[in-house]
Design a protein around this motif. Structure first.
Motif, PDB file in Angstrom:
ATOM      1  N   TRP A   6      68.167  19.820  34.292  1.00 46.37           N
ATOM      2  CA  TRP A   6      68.180  19.283  32.928  1.00 46.37           C
ATOM      3  C   TRP A   6      69.269  19.960  32.094  1.00 46.37           C
ATOM      4  N   MET A   7      69.409  21.260  32.296  1.00 48.24           N
ATOM      5  CA  MET A   7      70.460  21.976  31.566  1.00 48.24           C
ATOM      6  C   MET A   7      71.840  21.422  31.921  1.00 48.24           C
ATOM      7  N   TYR A   8      72.064  21.178  33.209  1.00 47.50           N
ATOM      8  CA  TYR A   8      73.341  20.598  33.638  1.00 47.50           C
ATOM      9  C   TYR A   8      73.558  19.219  33.024  1.00 47.50           C
ATOM     10  N   LEU A   9      72.537  18.388  33.008  1.00 42.11           N
ATOM     11  CA  LEU A   9      72.670  17.040  32.450  1.00 42.11           C
ATOM     12  C   LEU A   9      72.964  17.069  30.946  1.00 42.11           C
ATOM     13  N   VAL A  10      72.286  17.928  30.243  1.00 43.71           N
ATOM     14  CA  VAL A  10      72.541  18.046  28.797  1.00 43.71           C
ATOM     15  C   VAL A  10      73.944  18.603  28.560  1.00 43.71           C
ATOM     16  N   TYR A  11      74.318  19.601  29.352  1.00 43.34           N
ATOM     17  CA  TYR A  11      75.660  20.181  29.228  1.00 43.34           C
ATOM     18  C   TYR A  11      76.741  19.134  29.460  1.00 43.34           C
ATOM     19  N   ILE A  14      76.765  16.550  26.475  1.00 45.37           N
ATOM     20  CA  ILE A  14      77.370  17.097  25.251  1.00 45.37           C
ATOM     21  C   ILE A  14      78.863  17.320  25.447  1.00 45.37           C
ATOM     22  N   SER A  15      79.271  17.914  26.560  1.00 44.69           N
ATOM     23  CA  SER A  15      80.681  18.239  26.787  1.00 44.69           C
ATOM     24  C   SER A  15      81.543  16.986  26.907  1.00 44.69           C
ATOM     25  N   ILE A  16      81.075  16.015  27.660  1.00 42.29           N
ATOM     26  CA  ILE A  16      81.864  14.790  27.805  1.00 42.29           C
ATOM     27  C   ILE A  16      81.895  14.022  26.491  1.00 42.29           C
ATOM     28  N   TYR A  62      87.872  21.729  33.068  1.00 44.31           N
ATOM     29  CA  TYR A  62      87.209  22.976  32.674  1.00 44.31           C
ATOM     30  C   TYR A  62      85.688  22.793  32.610  1.00 44.31           C
ATOM     31  N   VAL A  63      85.245  21.653  32.069  1.00 45.07           N
ATOM     32  CA  VAL A  63      83.809  21.390  31.957  1.00 45.07           C
ATOM     33  C   VAL A  63      83.149  21.424  33.338  1.00 45.07           C
ATOM     34  N   THR A  64      83.784  20.808  34.309  1.00 42.98           N
ATOM     35  CA  THR A  64      83.168  20.768  35.641  1.00 42.98           C
ATOM     36  C   THR A  64      83.214  22.132  36.333  1.00 42.98           C
ATOM     37  N   VAL A  65      84.275  22.886  36.126  1.00 41.71           N
ATOM     38  CA  VAL A  65      84.359  24.217  36.733  1.00 41.71           C
ATOM     39  C   VAL A  65      83.353  25.165  36.095  1.00 41.71           C
ATOM     40  N   ALA A  66      83.175  25.059  34.781  1.00 37.78           N
ATOM     41  CA  ALA A  66      82.277  25.975  34.065  1.00 37.78           C
ATOM     42  C   ALA A  66      80.808  25.565  34.187  1.00 37.78           C
ATOM     43  N   MET A  67      80.517  24.457  34.816  1.00 41.33           N
ATOM     44  CA  MET A  67      79.136  23.989  34.905  1.00 41.33           C
ATOM     45  C   MET A  67      78.282  24.886  35.807  1.00 41.33           C
ATOM     46  N   ARG A  68      78.877  25.447  36.805  1.00 39.27           N
ATOM     47  CA  ARG A  68      78.121  26.226  37.803  1.00 39.27           C
ATOM     48  C   ARG A  68      77.443  27.433  37.152  1.00 39.27           C
ATOM     49  N   HIS A  69      76.188  27.608  37.509  1.00 38.75           N
ATOM     50  CA  HIS A  69      75.408  28.768  37.045  1.00 38.75           C
ATOM     51  C   HIS A  69      74.609  29.276  38.236  1.00 38.75           C
ATOM     52  N   SER A  75      63.197  29.745  32.258  1.00 41.58           N
ATOM     53  CA  SER A  75      62.515  29.209  31.079  1.00 41.58           C
ATOM     54  C   SER A  75      63.471  28.332  30.276  1.00 41.58           C
ATOM     55  N   THR A  76      62.906  27.618  29.342  1.00 41.31           N
ATOM     56  CA  THR A  76      63.698  26.733  28.492  1.00 41.31           C
ATOM     57  C   THR A  76      64.609  27.532  27.574  1.00 41.31           C
ATOM     58  N   SER A  77      64.143  28.683  27.114  1.00 42.76           N
ATOM     59  CA  SER A  77      64.977  29.494  26.213  1.00 42.76           C
ATOM     60  C   SER A  77      66.219  30.016  26.942  1.00 42.76           C
ATOM     61  N   VAL A  78      66.075  30.414  28.186  1.00 44.26           N
ATOM     62  CA  VAL A  78      67.237  30.859  28.971  1.00 44.26           C
ATOM     63  C   VAL A  78      68.191  29.690  29.182  1.00 44.26           C
ATOM     64  N   ALA A  79      67.639  28.507  29.431  1.00 42.86           N
ATOM     65  CA  ALA A  79      68.474  27.314  29.608  1.00 42.86           C
ATOM     66  C   ALA A  79      69.236  26.997  28.324  1.00 42.86           C
ATOM     67  N   MET A  80      68.577  27.120  27.176  1.00 41.55           N
ATOM     68  CA  MET A  80      69.242  26.850  25.892  1.00 41.55           C
ATOM     69  C   MET A  80      70.354  27.872  25.623  1.00 41.55           C
ATOM     70  N   GLU A  81      70.102  29.123  25.938  1.00 46.24           N
ATOM     71  CA  GLU A  81      71.131  30.156  25.737  1.00 46.24           C
ATOM     72  C   GLU A  81      72.344  29.888  26.620  1.00 46.24           C
ATOM     73  N   GLU A  82      72.091  29.570  27.874  1.00 43.76           N
ATOM     74  CA  GLU A  82      73.197  29.285  28.797  1.00 43.76           C
ATOM     75  C   GLU A  82      73.939  28.021  28.368  1.00 43.76           C
ATOM     76  N   LEU A  83      73.197  27.027  27.921  1.00 45.27           N
ATOM     77  CA  LEU A  83      73.803  25.777  27.454  1.00 45.27           C
ATOM     78  C   LEU A  83      74.676  26.019  26.229  1.00 45.27           C
ATOM     79  N   SER A  84      74.199  26.822  25.299  1.00 47.92           N
ATOM     80  CA  SER A  84      75.005  27.093  24.099  1.00 47.92           C
ATOM     81  C   SER A  84      76.269  27.865  24.447  1.00 47.92           C
TER      82      SER A  84
END
Length: 167
Positions: A6-11, A14-16, A62-69, A75-84
């Motif tokens: 979900w984090m990847y999809l939202v990222y 938003i990025s695109i 850049y968006v596709t290269v930086a997507m990898r985590h 948790s959702t809070s960690v996902a939000m921090e990484e997404l931001s």
């Protein structure tokens, strides 16, 4: 689905979305600037299209290269921090690309206007006297149209008589 997916999809969404929005804004509003820079509408349109293609390639790359985590997202809070963090980096890249383009085109425009200028950038304060590399050459005493040189000038002393050889 996993939180990370979900984090990847939202990222990506938003990025695109940001990339497309900024590219359209730059295309639309940059034409006026490019017309002024190049003083030719056809050339400005071509450069604008090339800049947009390059912008899409660099930013989406850049968006596709930086997507990898690599770490797990628990948790959702960690996902939000990484997404931001990821979206913030995308925005910084967008801003840096925009700043570089405006800076480079501004320099090009300034140089073109400087070459087209018909007057110096500052009014001259005065003029320097002309200095010749060599002093002017005066014609010799026998030159046509010239009188005799003034006394003491241009005349050499007569040669001294040669002394007879000593025996």
């Amino acid at each position: 689905m996993d939180i990370k997916v979900w984090m990847y999809l939202v990222y990506l969404t938003i990025s695109i979305g940001l990339t497309v929005w900024v590219a359209r804004a730059l295309t639309r509003n940059g034409m006026v600037f490019l017309d002024e820079v190049f003083a030719d509408e056809r050339l400005a349109r071509a450069v604008n299209n090339l800049l947009v293609v390059g912008f899409y390639l660099l930013n989406l790359g850049y968006v596709t290269v930086a997507m990898r985590h690599s770490e797990p997202v628990g948790s959702t809070s960690v996902a939000m921090e990484e997404l931001s963090l990821k979206v913030g980096l995308v925005l910084l890249v967008l801003g840096a690309l925009h700043f570089f383009n405006v800076f480079a085109l501004g320099r090009y425009r300034r140089n073109r206007l400087r070459q087209l200028a018909t007057h110096p950038p500052l009014a001259p304060v005065g003029r320097l006297p002309v200095q010749h590399a060599y002093p002017p050459v005066s014609p010799g005493p026998g030159a046509p149209g010239q009188g005799a040189p003034p006394a003491g000038q241009g005349q050499a002393d007569p040669p001294a008589p040669a002394a007879p050889p000593a025996r």
